[in-house]
Motif scaffolding. Sequence first.
Motif, PDB file in Angstrom:
ATOM      1  N   ARG A   1      -1.764  34.744 -49.483  1.00  0.00           N
ATOM      2  CA  ARG A   1      -1.716  34.341 -48.232  1.00  0.00           C
ATOM      3  C   ARG A   1      -0.330  33.819 -47.506  1.00  0.00           C
ATOM      4  O   ARG A   1      -0.517  34.270 -46.342  1.00  0.00           O
ATOM      5  CB  ARG A   1      -2.229  32.444 -48.440  1.00  0.00           C
ATOM      6  CG  ARG A   1      -2.280  31.832 -47.288  1.00  0.00           C
ATOM      7  CD  ARG A   1      -3.161  30.361 -47.510  1.00  0.00           C
ATOM      8  NE  ARG A   1      -3.327  29.787 -46.321  1.00  0.00           N
ATOM      9  CZ  ARG A   1      -2.917  28.521 -45.927  1.00  0.00           C
ATOM     10  NH1 ARG A   1      -2.626  27.799 -46.899  1.00  0.00           N
ATOM     11  NH2 ARG A   1      -3.452  28.020 -44.935  1.00  0.00           N
TER      12      ARG A   1
ATOM     13  N   ASP B   1      -0.147  37.489 -46.160  1.00  0.00           N
ATOM     14  CA  ASP B   1      -1.001  37.616 -44.774  1.00  0.00           C
ATOM     15  C   ASP B   1      -0.431  37.087 -43.500  1.00  0.00           C
ATOM     16  O   ASP B   1      -0.536  37.404 -42.485  1.00  0.00           O
ATOM     17  CB  ASP B   1      -2.220  37.185 -45.286  1.00  0.00           C
ATOM     18  CG  ASP B   1      -3.085  38.062 -46.186  1.00  0.00           C
ATOM     19  OD1 ASP B   1      -2.618  38.934 -46.590  1.00  0.00           O
ATOM     20  OD2 ASP B   1      -4.063  37.372 -46.675  1.00  0.00           O
ATOM     21  N   GLN B   2       0.102  35.874 -43.809  1.00  0.00           N
ATOM     22  CA  GLN B   2       0.773  35.021 -42.650  1.00  0.00           C
ATOM     23  C   GLN B   2       1.799  35.620 -42.161  1.00  0.00           C
ATOM     24  O   GLN B   2       2.012  35.775 -40.938  1.00  0.00           O
ATOM     25  CB  GLN B   2       1.041  33.508 -42.987  1.00  0.00           C
ATOM     26  CG  GLN B   2      -0.128  32.759 -43.369  1.00  0.00           C
ATOM     27  CD  GLN B   2       0.290  31.391 -43.892  1.00  0.00           C
ATOM     28  OE1 GLN B   2       1.427  31.214 -44.584  1.00  0.00           O
ATOM     29  NE2 GLN B   2      -0.646  30.404 -43.814  1.00  0.00           N
TER      30      GLN B   2
END
Length: 129
Positions: free
Chosen positions: A33, A36-37
């Motif tokens: 995550r 991805d951010q």
Amino acid sequence: MMAACPVMSRIALLCMFALAGSPTLAGEGPADRETDQLMQILRDEIAREDCLWRESLTRLSDQTVDEQQKISGLVAYFCSQKNREQIIQGATTEDLVRHEVAQYDQLWAQDRAIAIGRQIRQLRARGVP
């Protein structure tokens, strides 16, 4: 010369994000995550820079300094809308830190639009189309 320092630090930050996300892009590890951010932040910054150049090319030319500041403020507001929404997302009216960060981000974008306008004028003065 002072305008180059923020630009260089922004470029270094973007390179850091790119290096942090390169294993994921190469398929060498699971996409988590945070990566991805970071990659989304990088894409958003690249899109904003592209927007600032595109809008500055079409709107900033031979205006006075005051007119250029007003136009660059509008260009920065338009091009930074997504960034501003992401910064303020989930903030309450009492969350002054996020709102202050959004204001600083807006000021940075406005300064960048002014610098881009200056670069465009210098290129045109040299005869570059």
